[in-house]
Design an enzyme around this catalytic site. Sequence first.
Site, mmCIF file in Angstrom:
data_model
loop_
_atom_site.group_PDB
_atom_site.id
_atom_site.type_symbol
_atom_site.label_atom_id
_atom_site.label_comp_id
_atom_site.label_asym_id
_atom_site.label_seq_id
_atom_site.Cartn_x
_atom_site.Cartn_y
_atom_site.Cartn_z
ATOM 1 N N ASP A 131 -48.139 29.224 57.401
ATOM 2 C CA ASP A 131 -48.218 28.355 58.578
ATOM 3 C C ASP A 131 -49.369 28.848 59.444
ATOM 4 O O ASP A 131 -50.102 29.762 59.051
ATOM 5 C CB ASP A 131 -46.874 28.350 59.330
ATOM 6 C CG ASP A 131 -46.612 26.985 59.973
ATOM 7 O OD1 ASP A 131 -47.468 26.539 60.758
ATOM 8 O OD2 ASP A 131 -45.574 26.366 59.674
ATOM 9 N N HIS B 51 -51.485 23.178 59.597
ATOM 10 C CA HIS B 51 -50.729 24.434 59.671
ATOM 11 C C HIS B 51 -51.467 25.508 58.874
ATOM 12 O O HIS B 51 -50.864 26.269 58.118
ATOM 13 C CB HIS B 51 -49.297 24.242 59.164
ATOM 14 C CG HIS B 51 -48.440 23.451 60.110
ATOM 15 N ND1 HIS B 51 -48.058 23.939 61.348
ATOM 16 C CD2 HIS B 51 -47.909 22.202 60.032
ATOM 17 C CE1 HIS B 51 -47.312 23.028 61.975
ATOM 18 N NE2 HIS B 51 -47.220 21.957 61.205
ATOM 19 N N GLU C 106 -47.874 17.148 60.174
ATOM 20 C CA GLU C 106 -48.505 17.416 61.470
ATOM 21 C C GLU C 106 -49.979 17.777 61.350
ATOM 22 O O GLU C 106 -50.464 18.672 62.036
ATOM 23 C CB GLU C 106 -47.732 18.523 62.200
ATOM 24 C CG GLU C 106 -46.289 18.139 62.473
ATOM 25 C CD GLU C 106 -45.473 19.230 63.159
ATOM 26 O OE1 GLU C 106 -44.603 18.863 63.958
ATOM 27 O OE2 GLU C 106 -45.702 20.418 62.893
ATOM 28 N N GLU D 299 -39.467 29.633 64.848
ATOM 29 C CA GLU D 299 -40.242 29.999 66.043
ATOM 30 C C GLU D 299 -39.381 30.809 67.014
ATOM 31 O O GLU D 299 -39.809 31.817 67.565
ATOM 32 C CB GLU D 299 -40.722 28.748 66.788
ATOM 33 C CG GLU D 299 -41.811 27.975 66.106
ATOM 34 C CD GLU D 299 -41.251 26.788 65.336
ATOM 35 O OE1 GLU D 299 -40.170 26.918 64.726
ATOM 36 O OE2 GLU D 299 -41.899 25.726 65.345
HETATM 37 C C1 TNX Z 1 -41.858 20.348 63.234
HETATM 38 S S1 TNX Z 1 -40.678 19.456 60.618
HETATM 39 C C2 TNX Z 1 -42.447 21.023 62.188
HETATM 40 C C3 TNX Z 1 -42.461 22.491 62.197
HETATM 41 C C4 TNX Z 1 -41.778 23.062 63.393
HETATM 42 C C5 TNX Z 1 -40.553 22.255 63.749
HETATM 43 C C6 TNX Z 1 -39.807 22.855 64.898
HETATM 44 C C7 TNX Z 1 -42.114 19.748 60.219
HETATM 45 C C8 TNX Z 1 -42.481 19.240 58.932
HETATM 46 N N1 TNX Z 1 -42.926 20.417 61.056
HETATM 47 O O1 TNX Z 1 -43.784 22.951 62.106
HETATM 48 O O2 TNX Z 1 -41.419 24.376 63.130
HETATM 49 O O3 TNX Z 1 -40.944 20.946 64.058
HETATM 50 O O4 TNX Z 1 -38.565 22.327 65.113
#
Ligand code: TNX
Length: 696
Positions: free
Chosen positions: A197, A271, A335, A478
Amino acid sequence: MKARQIWRAAATALASLALAACATMPAAAPAAIIPAPLSLAPAGGGFVVDSGTPIVVTADDGEARRVAAYLSDLVERTRGLSLPVTNAGRGIVLRRSAAAPVGAEAYRLIVSPGGVIVEAREAAGLFYGATTLWQLLTAPEAGPSIPAVRIEDAPRFRWRGLMLDSARHYQSPAFIRQFIDTMALHKLNVLHWHLTDDQAWRLEIKRYPRLTQVGAWRVPAGAGPAADIDPATRRPRLYGGFYTQAEVREIVAYATARHIAIVPEIDMPGHASAAIAAYPQLSVLASPSRTVPADWGVYRNLFNVEEDTFVFLENVLGEVVDLFPGSYIHVGGDEAVKEQWDASPRVQQRMRALGVADTHRLQSYFIQRMERFLNARGRRLIGWDEILEGGLAPNATVMSWRGIDGAVAAAQAGHDAVLAAWPTLYFDNRQSTRASEPPGRGRVIGLRDVYAFDPAPAKLTPAQQQHVLGLQANIWTEHIRTEPRVWTMAFPRAAAIAELGWSPPAAISWESFSARLPAQMARYRALGVPVSDAELAPPPPPPGPKHRRSHDLSTCADKLVLSLEDDAPVRGERAVFLIDIMQPCWIWRGADLTGVRAVGAEVGQAPFNFQIGDDVHAIRFRPPATRAGELEVRLGCEGERIAVLPLAPAASNPAVTELPAMAIASRTGVHDLCFTFTARGVDPMYAIQSISLIGP
Ligand code: TNX
């Protein structure tokens, strides 16, 4: 000998009495099996298992012998009985048989006064039969005799998983093994291992040693860690760790022996900050940061789309494929904010060369390339639901996290999907409002909420439901800094996932599940696993009329509520605040001010380590009157200001500070007290630890 026989007879009689009494109860309750089996028929009598009862396997069945050794060890550890593994005798027979129920994971378990038979076609089924037998041996009513029963069992779904984020916080290989062990006892069969990440790269890659030399280490956010100097380097102490390939091989073998497939996740194209810190040539930017970042949230950093970068990623995946024998490799895809790609002339040039029209299609191109690489090596690609954007790779499986829409879209397009839906299946959410809950996201997702998740949503047609492989819960870490906290966040909520994934729809009953829960909690105790007792603990006493912790107050809005751990002290106990980081404002509803002469507060400061893009500008504060700012107390959030507590005493203390109490004018009756901090910026962000109303 005599005494023993009498004891046995008495126990058998007791057991049959218990069984008679149970006959009127729901079938699953007395057996206390989680997940509930497909079918269970109580029979007469019982069978005494004591030290010396053999586990019998045929000499040439190595798989059965392994399951026998596993069962013997488990029973020894949790019941203190030692069951020898033999090739003959009367006792517990484990055998593979063509007459067993159909399916690799299916089994039959028969307990009769003459002995126990566990039979299955394949090793997995035998293993699950053994775990069910272990549950019978550790049910609360399990005396020396286990009641006679006939169980035929097979799972509802193929994918019954947990995702563990070992990137945001690192867990030791010993922990990972115990976690796998505990999953196996729930018949969970997929560990989705989030290994890379922004904040860390945790998997050793031989060809690219800097990934872990650099990428596995960071200075945690905040003033505390920045001031925590490592005498060896005279720089702030680094937090981190990584898994060597030797450790991974051991963990994979351990999981395989427990019929758990590990699905490794290498996140791309976003990430990616830790990988980019290690190998800056992977970045879109000309001079990216060389240090691994420590904020949470969504960074803008993406891998670039140079040929060399694809080669790099393929080399990485090549080593991943060698380490992890399971069918699925997870490539993230979540993301990935396209800002850097959109802004980069070089990326635009590459897009033209590749004939890709926009950056969403570029992500699709990226993932498809990885899919070709994996498919050529006999593996399947899985990714978060964003891999649907810009066009899904031809054979991809979609992990649906933004609700179930990703699964609907995938199934409609004829692709498989796994349900991992926010917020119910996000185990970083706290599970009760108790102040003793470990830090996490602020939403309350209790055991019962998880159990109510529907793995066959009506939104999917029956044909589409065929594409749902199953479900998993995600343990993002986290805010889950330590191993005991991972246990607490994961279990017993994972027991609900196990039941939703395994048991037939007709057996899904909260009443039945909660009746079986105490037995499961006793098993966790026997295993030494520190799980959450939120469901069974008595409700906390109502908060006192004069003192509230932040968890006993309401937040004024519900934007991004976190149960956030203080970053100080660096070692030792830390405070945990409930705070809405998008609107730090607390309300004490219905505070009785009769006789109250002053208001006191304990406050702490949390580093603002959240990558939330432009949303940060939406966080508003009233301007401070003094350098260090103030805590303001109002009657209602827009009402009269009744007290101002200067923050100067807290300014130089990164940990919790008790502010001197401030006198208030005398009032009577109940009022809503609103608490906000004045500030010039978000970092650090003050938080309330507790408020006291000081009386006459
Ligand atoms: C979203 S769910 C993310 C993670 C975070 C999480 C925290 C997803 C595919 N990505 O990077 O840790 O929310 O709740």
